[in-house]
Scaffold this motif. Structure first.
Motif, PDB file in Angstrom:
ATOM      1  N   PHE A   1       0.863  -1.171   0.000  1.00 24.03           N
ATOM      2  CA  PHE A   1       0.000   0.000   0.000  1.00 24.03           C
ATOM      3  C   PHE A   1       0.906   1.229   0.000  1.00 24.03           C
ATOM      4  CE2 PHE A   1      -2.278  -3.399   2.255  1.00 24.03           C
ATOM      5  CZ  PHE A   1      -3.388  -3.529   1.432  1.00 24.03           C
ATOM      6  N   GLU A   2       0.829   2.041  -1.076  1.00 26.83           N
ATOM      7  CA  GLU A   2       1.863   3.054  -1.239  1.00 26.83           C
ATOM      8  C   GLU A   2       1.370   4.469  -1.516  1.00 26.83           C
ATOM      9  OE1 GLU A   2       4.378   1.713  -4.463  1.00 26.83           O
ATOM     10  OE2 GLU A   2       2.720   0.630  -5.350  1.00 26.83           O
ATOM     11  N   THR A   3       0.133   4.651  -1.930  1.00 30.37           N
ATOM     12  CA  THR A   3      -0.364   6.012  -2.083  1.00 30.37           C
ATOM     13  C   THR A   3      -1.146   6.397  -0.833  1.00 30.37           C
ATOM     14  OG1 THR A   3      -2.463   5.354  -3.079  1.00 30.37           O
ATOM     15  CG2 THR A   3      -0.585   5.650  -4.574  1.00 30.37           C
ATOM     16  N   ILE A   4      -1.462   7.672  -0.687  1.00 30.90           N
ATOM     17  CA  ILE A   4      -2.249   8.118   0.464  1.00 30.90           C
ATOM     18  C   ILE A   4      -3.593   7.394   0.492  1.00 30.90           C
ATOM     19  CG2 ILE A   4      -3.369  10.088   1.570  1.00 30.90           C
ATOM     20  CD1 ILE A   4      -0.301  10.098   1.765  1.00 30.90           C
TER      21      ILE A   4
ATOM     22  N   GLN B   1       0.597 -12.848   8.227  1.00 28.89           N
ATOM     23  CA  GLN B   1       0.447 -12.105   6.966  1.00 28.89           C
ATOM     24  C   GLN B   1       1.382 -10.910   6.974  1.00 28.89           C
ATOM     25  OE1 GLN B   1      -1.852 -12.361   4.076  1.00 28.89           O
ATOM     26  NE2 GLN B   1      -0.368 -10.824   3.384  1.00 28.89           N
ATOM     27  N   GLU B   2       2.127 -10.756   5.889  1.00 31.76           N
ATOM     28  CA  GLU B   2       2.991  -9.589   5.761  1.00 31.76           C
ATOM     29  C   GLU B   2       2.298  -8.521   4.937  1.00 31.76           C
ATOM     30  OE1 GLU B   2       7.283  -8.802   3.703  1.00 31.76           O
ATOM     31  OE2 GLU B   2       7.217 -10.293   5.321  1.00 31.76           O
ATOM     32  N   VAL B   3       2.481  -7.276   5.342  1.00 34.83           N
ATOM     33  CA  VAL B   3       1.960  -6.126   4.619  1.00 34.83           C
ATOM     34  C   VAL B   3       3.119  -5.162   4.401  1.00 34.83           C
ATOM     35  CG1 VAL B   3       0.448  -4.109   4.732  1.00 34.83           C
ATOM     36  CG2 VAL B   3      -0.395  -6.330   5.493  1.00 34.83           C
ATOM     37  N   MET B   4       3.245  -4.658   3.185  1.00 26.11           N
ATOM     38  CA  MET B   4       4.295  -3.682   2.894  1.00 26.11           C
ATOM     39  C   MET B   4       3.691  -2.290   2.803  1.00 26.11           C
ATOM     40  SD  MET B   4       7.156  -3.638  -0.130  1.00 26.11           S
ATOM     41  CE  MET B   4       8.493  -2.422  -0.067  1.00 26.11           C
ATOM     42  N   LEU B   5       4.372  -1.347   3.426  1.00 29.62           N
ATOM     43  CA  LEU B   5       3.947   0.047   3.411  1.00 29.62           C
ATOM     44  C   LEU B   5       4.974   0.870   2.646  1.00 29.62           C
ATOM     45  CD1 LEU B   5       2.804   0.398   7.138  1.00 29.62           C
ATOM     46  CD2 LEU B   5       1.397  -0.112   5.130  1.00 29.62           C
TER      47      LEU B   5
END
Length: 928
Positions: A546-549, A579-583
């Motif tokens: 998840f990379e945009t505002i 679960q991995e989440v990338m920011l």
């Protein structure tokens, strides 16, 4: 050429000053000898004039400096740029060595004091001390180490402006400085080391900083492997050995335990396809093969050395039956080693490992085995043989022998396996959507997947995932894009068979915004056998980025909906219910500005913690941080501890990008220190801060107000001001950066010049080059002004309290403090004059200047500092002392840009621009 000193240097920093002066003098002598006295005199005149301007704000000196620089010929210009660039590189080496020096001084002071000095922040010693003092039980520590994962992930990005050839020589300089620092040298030895320094600097001067051709992905893989030789092969085993010994000293029970290898290496080099058309299945295969060959070569050399060391005679020491068995099956039949079972056993291990290298396609090894032996079927078999040696040595009173090379080798094998580093796959969700749509359409024409609403897509994907049959067919033709994506997942499956599942354990999805984005990847994995619906097994972690505002604000909803799907939860159980989440720090900053990006990331973590807790899923965060503050950079220790309580659940992955990799890991001792910081911060955040209370409601409300105002100011400038896109391209070196041969990846995801399509890396890098650093502060001044206006009685007091009491806010402002200290509005104004349209220039730059001034003023007001970096005097001196060396580079870059954009295509002009980019990046250090 020598260093400057604009203010009084504390006694502890005098060695740094002396090193910089020595290197500056040697560089000056080299320039005079190689280029002639005239060039040296110009370099010196520029240096002295620039110092005079900075020290005394002598504007006559500024005019004199500009006159001198403008009068240079093209050839002279590039010589001057090279001189100042190399000074920045050498100053960086001296500063890095000084950090090592201060760490050693602190350790020695503690060892010699009556009462040991308190361990330094960011060390495992301090983390363990805090754990003991706060009552953390041994069982809790053991549980942490058993399940922890700390993983720096190396990535290749177009801001790494140093070649391996120059890094090798710079390491030589660093090693010589270290030798001088640690030994009392005789006059002859002193002269010898200085001569060695002169040779290294001369080689640097005669070596091209620039590459003639753009790097290929495989070149980036090879460059990445260098850091294993520099640092990781030796320092990771040392880290574990030191930590185990510290734990044993703390409690003897730990002496019988070996820690799991929770600190491991990851990589995107060779697997990151997002916007990079050059990463293919063949490239992934080559990257894995190169990694495997590199690590097996290291093992073979270490095992050879181990055989030389373990010359124990069976007549003098007892030998375990297992070692005797290894010796008896060894192809080593030499009568000279008949009574040396350890050596014969090690010869057998070497022979099996050489056979393994051949079986994996690595060709013949440099040093042949004594005979034939079967290859290892898995790395666990190699670990088992080494453990046999260890147990035998421990049982016969030779523990100290086992604690030497064998201990480090056993740990290396456990950490690096036969794969060296885990490679992540990454691709954009838009690509997955097109591929999956084509697969459905080929199998069942008229499906119209790409026209379905989200719930329709999810239903269709789940239906297909429940089916054991493949969706693809060998008898159908697919588009090149679809064929390429299918080839990648099949190559990942093959890598699991060759090197083990840890070789390619993760699949990252850029631009994730819906549950279908995750399920599309699940479908692709199923086609390669990496996901088996009937067994409920998934061999690869699927990681949404998840990379945009908007994505950050939406991520908790996406994960909540995903966890509400029983089919997915069944698969997740095969991944340990984790679960991995990338920011994404970079794109969220480009999208919403520094303040809003930081705040939305923080809020997203809080919301994810709640969602994961409600569904009983363990959260692992992957932080997509860059080197610069505008891309989430800054001190790693403070960044990890500034996370909200519960965000670091014993596991964290962090990208290491661009020139930051060389800055952190080319020096072995600094590299180990940076690895230890990640591990220590993760332990503290997991065991000491996980249950910390949420910030006060007033803090959250204030931050929301600040963020809203900063967002409006940033968006208004960057996305809603007519002509801003043109202003950016003309006032920075972004166009020239796009053509510099410093990476395989294009600067933009498409051929457009839109800010939205531009990668965050060159966006930040471009602003850094013109010394404005806009992504690291813009909007802050407007936000604080608006907040104080709305809260005239309490505003400043509350913001000061937040800075003192809230680690998140303190880290945010500290990073901004550093960025603003590196900026220079006067130089930025000269870049603004590159914009041809005066009306556009006059409409935009004064706004930027006002925001810059307001941001500095409000930052100083909140932090109660008299000037920037008051609380970090060493960094403040470093930055101030560099300005006289950076300013000439900026001036020359501007003049070269003018010539180039006016149509001058002379090769020396282009080379000069690229050299100046290198030099400015080196002087700023964390610019991309």
């Amino acid at each position: 050429m020598s260093a400057i000193n604009l203010d009084v240097t504390p006694a502890k920093d005098l060695p740094l000053r002396d090193d910089i002066r020595l290197l500056g003098r040697i560089l000056g002598d080299t320039i005079r000898e190689q280029e002639g006295a005239a060039v040296f005199e110009i370099v010196e005149r520029i240096r002295q004039t620039s110092i005079r301007f900075h020290r005394d704000e002598d504007h006559a000196a500024r005019q004199e400096l500009e006159t001198t620089l403008n009068s240079l010929s093209r050839g002279r210009t590039n010589q001057i740029i090279r001189a100042y660039s190399y000074f920045s590189h050498l100053a960086n080496i001296a500063e890095d060595q000084h950090h090592v020096r201060r760490s050693r001084a602190h350790a020695m002071a503690g060892a010699h004091a009556m009462a040991a000095a308190a361990p330094r922040e960011g060390t495992m010693a301090r983390a363990l001390k805090l754990a003991r003092e706060t009552g953390v039980k041994q069982a809790d520590l053991q549980a942490f180490f058993a399940s922890a994962l700390v993983c720096p992930v190396l990535t290749a990005h177009p801001t790494e402006v140093r070649r391996k050839s120059t890094i090798d020589r710079e390491m030589e300089v660093s090693q010589i400085l270290s030798l001088r620092d640690r030994q009392h040298l005789t006059p002859d030895e002193e002269a010898t080391t200085e001569e060695s320094l002169r040779r290294a600097v001369l080689t640097l001067w005669q070596t091209s900083i620039l590459r003639r051709n753009r790097l290929k992905v495989i070149d980036e893989v090879v460059n990445g492997l260098s850091y294993y030789d520099y640092t990781f092969f030796q320092q990771l085993p040392r880290f574990y050995a030191s930590l185990e010994d510290q734990l044993a000293d703390m409690d003897p029970v730990w002496g019988t335990l070996e820690l799991p290898s929770f600190l491991r290496m990851g990589s995107w080099i060779g697997g990151d396809r997002d916007g990079n058309p050059f990463v293919t299945a063949d490239v992934l295969r080559q990257a894995l093969r190169l990694q495997s060959r590199h690590v097996l070569g290291f093992y073979l050399e270490e095992i050879h050395c181990l055989g030389s060391e373990l010359s124990l005679n069976g007549r003098y020491v007892s030998i375990s039956e297992q070692v005797q068995a290894l010796a008896s099956t060894s192809p080593d039949l030499s009568p000279h080693r008949q009574d040396e079972p350890y050596r014969r056993a090690i010869s057998g291990i070497y022979a099996r490992l050489a056979a393994t290298a051949a079986a994996l396609g690595h060709g013949e090894v440099a040093r042949h085995a004594v005979g034939e032996a079967p290859a290892y079927a898995s790395v666990e078999e190699l670990s088992g043989d080494l453990a046999v040696l260890h147990r035998s040595l421990m049982s016969n009173g030779s523990a100290s022998l086992s604690r030497g090379r064998l201990r480090k080798l056993r740990r290396a094998v456990d950490v690096f396996g036969f794969h060296l580093a885990s490679i992540d796959l990454r691709q954009n969700s838009d690509v997955h959507e097109r591929v999956v749509a084509e697969l459905f359409e080929k199998a069942n024409p008229g499906t119209g997947y790409d026209t379905l609403p989200e719930d329709g897509r999810v239903a269709l994907l789940l239906e297909e995932l429940r089916s054991p049959r493949p969706l693809t067919s060998a008898y159908l033709d697919y588009s090149p894009e679809t064929a390429s994506e299918l080839a990648i997942v099949h190559e990942a499956a093959e890598s699991h068979r060759r090197y083990g599942r840890i070789a390619v354990p993760n699949y990252v999805i850029s631009k994730a915004s819906d549950p279908s984005d995750i399920l599309e990847v699940a479908l692709l994995l199923k086609e390669a056998g990496l996901l088996r619906p009937r067994d409920g097994e998934m061999n690869v972690n699927i990681i949404p980025l998840f990379e945009t505002i908007a994505d950050l604000r939406n991520c908790s909803r996406v994960m909540d909906q995903l966890f509400g799907l029983p089919d997915y939860m069944r698969l997740l159980r095969s991944r340990g219910q984790a679960q991995e989440v990338m920011l994404g720090y970079s794109d969220s900053n480009k999208d919403g500005g520094f303040l809003t990006s930081g705040w939305e990331l923080y809020k997203a973590e809080i919301e994810l913690i709640e969602v994961f807790k409600r569904h009983g899923v363990s959260l692992r965060l992957f932080h997509g941080r860059g080197g610069s503050v505008g891309r989430g950079g800054g001190p790693s220790y403070q960044a990890i501890l500034a996370q909200p309580g519960g965000a670091v659940q014993g596991a964290i992955r962090v990208t290491e990008q661009g020139e930051v990799i060389a800055g952190k890991y080319s020096n072995a001792e600094l590299g180990r220190r940076n690895l230890e910081i990640l591990a220590a911060a993760t332990l503290e955040a997991s065991l000491l801060h996980s249950g910390q209370s949420a910030p006060r409601e007033e803090y959250l409300e204030a931050m929301e107000e600040l963020s809203n105002s900063a967002y409006r100011a940033y968006r208004d400038l960057v996305y809603e001001t007519d002509g801003f896109e043109r202003y950016f391209w003309e006032s920075t070196v972004i166009g020239e950066i796009a053509n510099l041969n410093i990476g395989s990846r294009p600067a933009s995801r498409t051929n457009s010049r839109r800010i939205e399509d531009l990668r965050a890396i060159p966006w930040v890098f471009g602003w850094a080059q013109c010394r404005l650093m806009l992504p690291g502060w813009y909007g802050f001044g407007s936000a604080v002004n608006a907040y104080i206006k709305a809260h005239p009685e309490t505003g400043i007091a509350l913001l000061r309290e937040m800075y003192r009491a809230w680690p998140f806010f303190e880290a945010l402002l500290s990073n901004m403090d550093m960025v603003l200290a590196k900026s220079n509005i006067a130089i930025a104004s000269r870049y603004a004059r590159l914009v041809e349209d005066q009306d556009l220039r006059d409409a935009i730059f004064p706004r930027i200047r006002r925001e810059w001034e307001d941001s500095i003023r409000q930052l100083l007001t909140i932090t109660e500092q008299q000037s920037l970096l008051d609380r970090n005097p060493l960094l403040a001196r470093s930055i101030r002392n560099r300005f006289p060396y950076l300013d000439p580079l900026n001036h020359l870059q501007i003049e070269l840009l003018k010539r180039h954009r006016a149509g001058d295509r002379d090769e020396q002009v282009v080379e000069g621009i690229h050299l100046s980019i290198n030099g400015i990046a080196a002087g700023l250090r964390n610019s991309g």
